[in-house]
Write a protein that holds these residues in place. Structure first.
Motif, PDB file in Angstrom:
ATOM      1  N   ASP A  69       0.861  -1.175   0.000  1.00  0.00           N
ATOM      2  CA  ASP A  69       0.000   0.000   0.000  1.00  0.00           C
ATOM      3  C   ASP A  69       0.901   1.229   0.000  1.00  0.00           C
ATOM      4  OD1 ASP A  69      -1.848   1.978   0.536  1.00  0.00           O
ATOM      5  OD2 ASP A  69      -2.665   1.038   2.344  1.00  0.00           O
ATOM      6  N   TRP A  70       0.974   1.878  -1.168  1.00  0.00           N
ATOM      7  CA  TRP A  70       1.883   3.016  -1.321  1.00  0.00           C
ATOM      8  C   TRP A  70       1.097   4.282  -1.667  1.00  0.00           C
ATOM      9  CZ3 TRP A  70       5.619   0.538  -5.499  1.00  0.00           C
ATOM     10  CH2 TRP A  70       6.266  -0.577  -4.934  1.00  0.00           C
ATOM     11  N   GLY A  71       1.590   5.408  -1.200  1.00  0.00           N
ATOM     12  CA  GLY A  71       1.109   6.706  -1.661  1.00  0.00           C
ATOM     13  C   GLY A  71      -0.150   7.189  -0.971  1.00  0.00           C
ATOM     14  N   THR A  72      -0.568   8.390  -1.356  1.00  0.00           N
ATOM     15  CA  THR A  72      -1.792   8.995  -0.846  1.00  0.00           C
ATOM     16  C   THR A  72      -2.559   9.589  -2.015  1.00  0.00           C
ATOM     17  OG1 THR A  72      -0.635  11.093  -0.451  1.00  0.00           O
ATOM     18  CG2 THR A  72      -0.779   9.557   1.400  1.00  0.00           C
ATOM     19  N   GLY A  73      -3.880   9.664  -1.839  1.00  0.00           N
ATOM     20  CA  GLY A  73      -4.715  10.224  -2.890  1.00  0.00           C
ATOM     21  C   GLY A  73      -5.784   9.241  -3.330  1.00  0.00           C
ATOM     22  N   PRO A  74      -6.401   9.471  -4.495  1.00  0.00           N
ATOM     23  CA  PRO A  74      -7.401   8.536  -5.017  1.00  0.00           C
ATOM     24  C   PRO A  74      -6.804   7.139  -5.111  1.00  0.00           C
ATOM     25  CG  PRO A  74      -7.367  10.559  -6.315  1.00  0.00           C
ATOM     26  CD  PRO A  74      -6.180  10.631  -5.398  1.00  0.00           C
ATOM     27  N   VAL A  75      -7.623   6.133  -4.841  1.00  0.00           N
ATOM     28  CA  VAL A  75      -7.118   4.761  -4.707  1.00  0.00           C
ATOM     29  C   VAL A  75      -7.204   3.979  -6.011  1.00  0.00           C
ATOM     30  CG1 VAL A  75      -7.328   2.587  -3.451  1.00  0.00           C
ATOM     31  CG2 VAL A  75      -7.830   4.761  -2.293  1.00  0.00           C
ATOM     32  N   VAL A  76      -6.126   3.265  -6.309  1.00  0.00           N
ATOM     33  CA  VAL A  76      -6.080   2.350  -7.437  1.00  0.00           C
ATOM     34  C   VAL A  76      -5.616   0.993  -6.918  1.00  0.00           C
ATOM     35  CG1 VAL A  76      -5.174   1.905  -9.754  1.00  0.00           C
ATOM     36  CG2 VAL A  76      -5.408   4.270  -8.941  1.00  0.00           C
ATOM     37  N   THR A  77      -6.369  -0.067  -7.203  1.00  0.00           N
ATOM     38  CA  THR A  77      -5.945  -1.406  -6.818  1.00  0.00           C
ATOM     39  C   THR A  77      -5.487  -2.163  -8.060  1.00  0.00           C
ATOM     40  OG1 THR A  77      -8.122  -2.453  -7.074  1.00  0.00           O
ATOM     41  CG2 THR A  77      -7.602  -1.469  -4.919  1.00  0.00           C
ATOM     42  N   PHE A  78      -4.600  -3.130  -7.846  1.00  0.00           N
ATOM     43  CA  PHE A  78      -4.020  -3.880  -8.955  1.00  0.00           C
ATOM     44  C   PHE A  78      -4.134  -5.382  -8.701  1.00  0.00           C
ATOM     45  CE2 PHE A  78      -1.969   0.228  -9.047  1.00  0.00           C
ATOM     46  CZ  PHE A  78      -1.907   0.540 -10.406  1.00  0.00           C
ATOM     47  N   SER A  79      -4.666  -6.093  -9.682  1.00  0.00           N
ATOM     48  CA  SER A  79      -4.767  -7.551  -9.621  1.00  0.00           C
ATOM     49  C   SER A  79      -3.879  -8.133 -10.711  1.00  0.00           C
ATOM     50  CB  SER A  79      -6.219  -7.996  -9.824  1.00  0.00           C
ATOM     51  OG  SER A  79      -7.051  -7.511  -8.778  1.00  0.00           O
ATOM     52  N   HIS A  80      -2.936  -8.996 -10.316  1.00  0.00           N
ATOM     53  CA  HIS A  80      -1.888  -9.455 -11.230  1.00  0.00           C
ATOM     54  C   HIS A  80      -2.295 -10.681 -12.057  1.00  0.00           C
ATOM     55  CE1 HIS A  80      -0.867 -12.981  -8.757  1.00  0.00           C
ATOM     56  NE2 HIS A  80      -1.024 -12.193  -7.694  1.00  0.00           N
ATOM     57  N   GLY A  81      -1.472 -10.994 -13.038  1.00  0.00           N
ATOM     58  CA  GLY A  81      -1.685 -12.137 -13.904  1.00  0.00           C
ATOM     59  C   GLY A  81      -1.109 -13.423 -13.342  1.00  0.00           C
ATOM     60  N   TRP A  82      -1.468 -14.531 -13.974  1.00  0.00           N
ATOM     61  CA  TRP A  82      -0.949 -15.864 -13.609  1.00  0.00           C
ATOM     62  C   TRP A  82       0.393 -16.048 -14.266  1.00  0.00           C
ATOM     63  CZ3 TRP A  82       0.641 -19.982 -16.591  1.00  0.00           C
ATOM     64  CH2 TRP A  82       0.756 -21.221 -15.949  1.00  0.00           C
ATOM     65  N   PRO A  83       1.346 -16.672 -13.583  1.00  0.00           N
ATOM     66  CA  PRO A  83       1.379 -17.124 -12.192  1.00  0.00           C
ATOM     67  C   PRO A  83       2.257 -16.201 -11.346  1.00  0.00           C
ATOM     68  CG  PRO A  83       3.020 -18.319 -13.446  1.00  0.00           C
ATOM     69  CD  PRO A  83       2.476 -17.235 -14.352  1.00  0.00           C
ATOM     70  N   LEU A  84       2.077 -14.889 -11.529  1.00  0.00           N
ATOM     71  CA  LEU A  84       2.985 -13.886 -10.970  1.00  0.00           C
ATOM     72  C   LEU A  84       2.544 -13.438  -9.579  1.00  0.00           C
ATOM     73  CD1 LEU A  84       3.480 -11.901 -14.299  1.00  0.00           C
ATOM     74  CD2 LEU A  84       4.723 -13.897 -13.459  1.00  0.00           C
ATOM     75  N   ASN A  85       2.922 -12.238  -9.193  1.00  0.00           N
ATOM     76  CA  ASN A  85       2.476 -11.659  -7.929  1.00  0.00           C
ATOM     77  C   ASN A  85       2.446 -10.148  -8.075  1.00  0.00           C
ATOM     78  OD1 ASN A  85       5.148 -10.561  -7.111  1.00  0.00           O
ATOM     79  ND2 ASN A  85       5.724 -12.696  -6.839  1.00  0.00           N
ATOM     80  N   SER A  86       2.176  -9.447  -6.994  1.00  0.00           N
ATOM     81  CA  SER A  86       1.971  -7.998  -7.068  1.00  0.00           C
ATOM     82  C   SER A  86       3.204  -7.229  -7.522  1.00  0.00           C
ATOM     83  CB  SER A  86       1.507  -7.467  -5.706  1.00  0.00           C
ATOM     84  OG  SER A  86       2.455  -7.753  -4.691  1.00  0.00           O
ATOM     85  N   ASP A  87       4.392  -7.826  -7.426  1.00  0.00           N
ATOM     86  CA  ASP A  87       5.599  -7.136  -7.883  1.00  0.00           C
ATOM     87  C   ASP A  87       5.537  -6.826  -9.379  1.00  0.00           C
ATOM     88  OD1 ASP A  87       6.540  -7.349  -5.327  1.00  0.00           O
ATOM     89  OD2 ASP A  87       8.035  -8.888  -5.757  1.00  0.00           O
ATOM     90  N   ALA A  88       4.737  -7.574 -10.112  1.00  0.00           N
ATOM     91  CA  ALA A  88       4.605  -7.329 -11.550  1.00  0.00           C
ATOM     92  C   ALA A  88       4.008  -5.952 -11.839  1.00  0.00           C
ATOM     93  CB  ALA A  88       3.743  -8.421 -12.190  1.00  0.00           C
ATOM     94  N   TRP A  89       3.424  -5.327 -10.826  1.00  0.00           N
ATOM     95  CA  TRP A  89       2.810  -4.007 -10.987  1.00  0.00           C
ATOM     96  C   TRP A  89       3.714  -2.862 -10.521  1.00  0.00           C
ATOM     97  CZ3 TRP A  89      -1.104  -3.423 -14.028  1.00  0.00           C
ATOM     98  CH2 TRP A  89      -2.103  -4.404 -14.128  1.00  0.00           C
ATOM     99  N   ASP A  90       4.924  -3.148 -10.081  1.00  0.00           N
ATOM    100  CA  ASP A  90       5.746  -2.102  -9.472  1.00  0.00           C
ATOM    101  C   ASP A  90       5.957  -0.899 -10.393  1.00  0.00           C
ATOM    102  OD1 ASP A  90       5.921  -3.440  -7.100  1.00  0.00           O
ATOM    103  OD2 ASP A  90       8.069  -3.865  -7.219  1.00  0.00           O
ATOM    104  N   GLY A  91       6.110  -1.147 -11.687  1.00  0.00           N
ATOM    105  CA  GLY A  91       6.322  -0.046 -12.629  1.00  0.00           C
ATOM    106  C   GLY A  91       5.145   0.905 -12.690  1.00  0.00           C
ATOM    107  N   GLN A  92       3.936   0.376 -12.558  1.00  0.00           N
ATOM    108  CA  GLN A  92       2.737   1.214 -12.544  1.00  0.00           C
ATOM    109  C   GLN A  92       2.520   1.845 -11.163  1.00  0.00           C
ATOM    110  OE1 GLN A  92       2.685  -1.953 -14.269  1.00  0.00           O
ATOM    111  NE2 GLN A  92       3.125  -0.564 -15.979  1.00  0.00           N
TER     112      GLN A  92
END
Length: 326
Positions: A69-92
């Motif tokens: 859970d990073w940052g402040t402001g309007p909330v965006v959640t991320f659901s990752h692809g198979w067979p990865l994990n949430s680190d796949a979203w770090d760039g976004q």
């Protein structure tokens, strides 16, 4: 005095000398590395709300779901692809945290740092886990973003839990409406393709993931500039998923029909997909989903692969930011 007749003593001394040299070398190089990695726009001082940047919640069936859970402001959640994990979203996540958003991503049950239960490894379970994270953190007016299997998770969340807490939705290279071929979906992939995935996992999942990575990122196409690091991290993330969980997830992402879920979307929705997706063919997924979701905006990336969040990171980030601010 050092006993040079003892080979272990000599070995330890050499090790200490090597470690000392290595430490000094790293220390000398740190300023240059730090300068190279400094983001153009610094993160807000309140990036972690004064709380832990990483944590877990426990679902009703006792499964521990890891999230960050990073940052402040309007909330965006991320659901990752198979067979990865949430680190796949770090760039976004880093990009949006730097642009005034609060970003939350979790590891799907059985994947990454979440626990590996023997039950709930289906789309209903995944959607309910997403709901559990959203409710535990009391997130409101959320933009739900899902890639690949995560896009199915987002669709099923809306189908099961509605949009009371949802402001917008984004499907990126997502599996809906349904992947497997049937009389109702003659353009789909044959069940034998998914049986082959399961067989590959059982036989040698490590090698299977290494072989899958080039297709995932389009590294098997002429002129590709996908780095070895990108391919390596795909393998690393994939190997963190439990074999049972990854195996059962294949059925979830390939055979679940999200048609009725997509019809329940009543929030602004963005659909992003690469036109050269070798994993989730665009004509049987994004094109159909965009028709089923009322008012959906769809953007297609010419020649782009399945893993566009990595290969086309800047473009995806720009499109996400524009949609979030619209």
């Amino acid at each position: 005095m050092r006993d040079i007749s003892n080979p272990l003593t000599v070995s330890v001394s050499r090790r200490d000398a090597l470690l000392g040299s290595l430490t000094a070398g790293i220390a000398m190089g740190l300023p240059a590395v730090a300068a190279a990695k400094t983001p153009k726009q610094p993160l807000p001082a309140t990036i972690n709300h004064g709380k832990q940047a990483m944590s877990t919640i426990t679902t009703k069936d006792g499964t521990e779901i890891y999230y960050k859970d990073w940052g402040t402001g309007p909330v965006v959640t991320f659901s990752h692809g198979w067979p990865l994990n949430s680190d796949a979203w770090d760039g976004q996540m880093l990009f949006l945290a730097q642009h005034g958003f609060r970003v939350v991503a979790h590891d799907r049950r059985g994947h990454g740092r979440s626990s590996q239960p023997t039950s709930g490894n289906d789309m209903n379970g995944y959607a309910d886990d997403l709901a559990a994270v959203i409710e535990a953190l009391d997130l409101k007016d959320v933009t739900l973003v899902g890639h690949s299997t995560g896009g199915g998770e987002v669709a099923r969340y809306i189908g099961r839990h509605g949009t009371k807490r949802v402001a917008k939705a984004v499907l990126i290279a997502a599996v809906p409406p349904v992947m497997v071929k049937s009389e109702a979906n003659p353009e789909g992939l044959p069940i034998e393709a998914f049986d082959a995935i399961r067989a590959g996992l059982v036989k040698d999942r490590s090698q299977f993931y290494r072989d899958l990575a080039p297709q995932f990122y389009g590294a098997n196409r002429p002129g590709s500039n996908v780095s070895q690091g990108t391919l390596d991290q795909f393998w690393l993330w994939s190997m963190q998923a439990g074999l049972l969980n990854a195996y059962e997830c294949v059925k979830a992402f390939s055979e679940t029909d999200f048609t009725e879920d997509l019809k329940k979307f009543d929030v602004p929705t963005l659909v992003l997909h690469g036109e050269d997706d070798q994993i989730v063919p665009v004509k049987d997924s994004a094109v159909k989903s965009a028709r089923l979701i009322k008012g959906a905006k769809d953007i297609y990336y010419p020649g782009a692969p399945h893993g566009i969040t990595a290969t086309h990171q800047d473009q995806v980030n720009a499109d996400l930011l524009a949609f979030l601010k619209a």
